[in-house]
Design a protein around this motif. Structure first.
Motif, PDB file in Angstrom:
ATOM      1  N   GLY A 263     -29.662  45.136  27.461  1.00  0.00           N
ATOM      2  CA  GLY A 263     -29.809  43.401  28.091  1.00  0.00           C
ATOM      3  C   GLY A 263     -29.139  42.280  28.164  1.00  0.00           C
ATOM      4  O   GLY A 263     -28.989  41.113  28.134  1.00  0.00           O
TER       5      GLY A 263
ATOM      6  N   ARG B 217     -35.341  46.104  34.611  1.00  0.00           N
ATOM      7  CA  ARG B 217     -34.195  47.470  34.985  1.00  0.00           C
ATOM      8  C   ARG B 217     -34.380  47.419  36.201  1.00  0.00           C
ATOM      9  O   ARG B 217     -33.400  48.322  36.492  1.00  0.00           O
ATOM     10  CB  ARG B 217     -34.393  48.197  34.394  1.00  0.00           C
TER      11      ARG B 217
ATOM     12  N   ALA C 174     -29.259  39.985  30.430  1.00  0.00           N
ATOM     13  CA  ALA C 174     -31.282  40.300  31.551  1.00  0.00           C
ATOM     14  C   ALA C 174     -31.428  39.444  32.476  1.00  0.00           C
ATOM     15  O   ALA C 174     -31.951  39.855  33.879  1.00  0.00           O
ATOM     16  CB  ALA C 174     -32.183  41.042  30.333  1.00  0.00           C
TER      17      ALA C 174
ATOM     18  N   GLU D 231     -34.556  40.408  24.620  1.00  0.00           N
ATOM     19  CA  GLU D 231     -33.940  41.596  24.839  1.00  0.00           C
ATOM     20  C   GLU D 231     -33.539  42.605  23.301  1.00  0.00           C
ATOM     21  O   GLU D 231     -32.754  43.190  23.219  1.00  0.00           O
ATOM     22  CB  GLU D 231     -32.533  41.278  25.787  1.00  0.00           C
TER      23      GLU D 231
END
Length: 204
Positions: free
Chosen positions: A41, A54, A44, A29
């Motif tokens: 991020g 996402r 994440a 990220e």
């Protein structure tokens, strides 16, 4: 940096020990060397269903609507361990966190927090557990750096910060700005030194 004197906010409880910087911001990220573009991020590996996606995982705390806008994160011991990447603090800050409360922090991460305007607040394990329970119940948390207290509901705990980090946070200073608070003394030293050792300043 924006000064941090007192903050009242909902708090997001993430009671996991040894949350390392790769969990805070995975290396995949980190696509720039700037302090921006990192919030998506943050966490994440836990926040999204699959790496690189996402697609929010509804089981992760930051995806719960009741913690939207939280500026305080409550977590477990040894928070910020692992590599010394400053991106971890940048990601937390860009997401909107101003305070992280935990029983302990990695020393490098703790220093990075202060230099980037996040308050790393250390409370005992039992206090952190109680605070997380209050946060889960929706009780706002108040962090006051002038009084050095954390409060939620009818309960309050004291914490400590050394003078220099406290000044940096409360006045919104980075390390250079903190040094320049002594500008007059620095200039006086240089003037005296120029007289005593003029050859040092021939290039100026």
């Amino acid at each position: 940096m924006t000064p941090l004197v007192r903050l009242t906010s909902i708090a997001a409880p993430l009671l996991r020990d040894n949350v390392d910087t790769d969990a805070i911001i995975p290396s995949r990220e980190m696509k720039s060397v700037s302090k921006t573009g990192l919030a998506d991020g943050l966490f994440a590996g836990w926040r999204y269903r699959t790496p690189g996606s996402r697609d929010p995982d509804p089981a992760f705390v930051l995806n719960a609507s009741r913690y939207a806008g939280a500026k305080i994160l409550v977590s477990g011991a040894n928070f910020g361990c692992g590599s010394s990447r400053e991106h971890a603090v940048w990601a937390l800050a860009e997401y909107g966190f101003r305070v992280v409360i935990a029983p302990s922090f990695s020393p490098i991460f703790q220093g990075n927090c202060v230099r980037n305007g996040l308050a790393p607040v250390v409370l005992p394990n039992d206090a952190v557990t109680a605070l997380a329970m209050l946060a889960e119940a929706g009780t706002p948390v108040d962090v006051d750096l002038s009084r050095m207290t954390v409060s939620a509901g009818e309960t309050s705990w004291s914490f400590s910060l050394e003078d220099e980090p406290r000044v940096m946070l409360m006045e919104g200073l980075d390390a250079v700005e903190l040094t320049l608070k002594n500008r007059a003394a620095i200039q006086a030293f240089r003037a005296a030194d120029r007289t005593a050792r003029p050859w040092i300043y021939l290039g100026e």
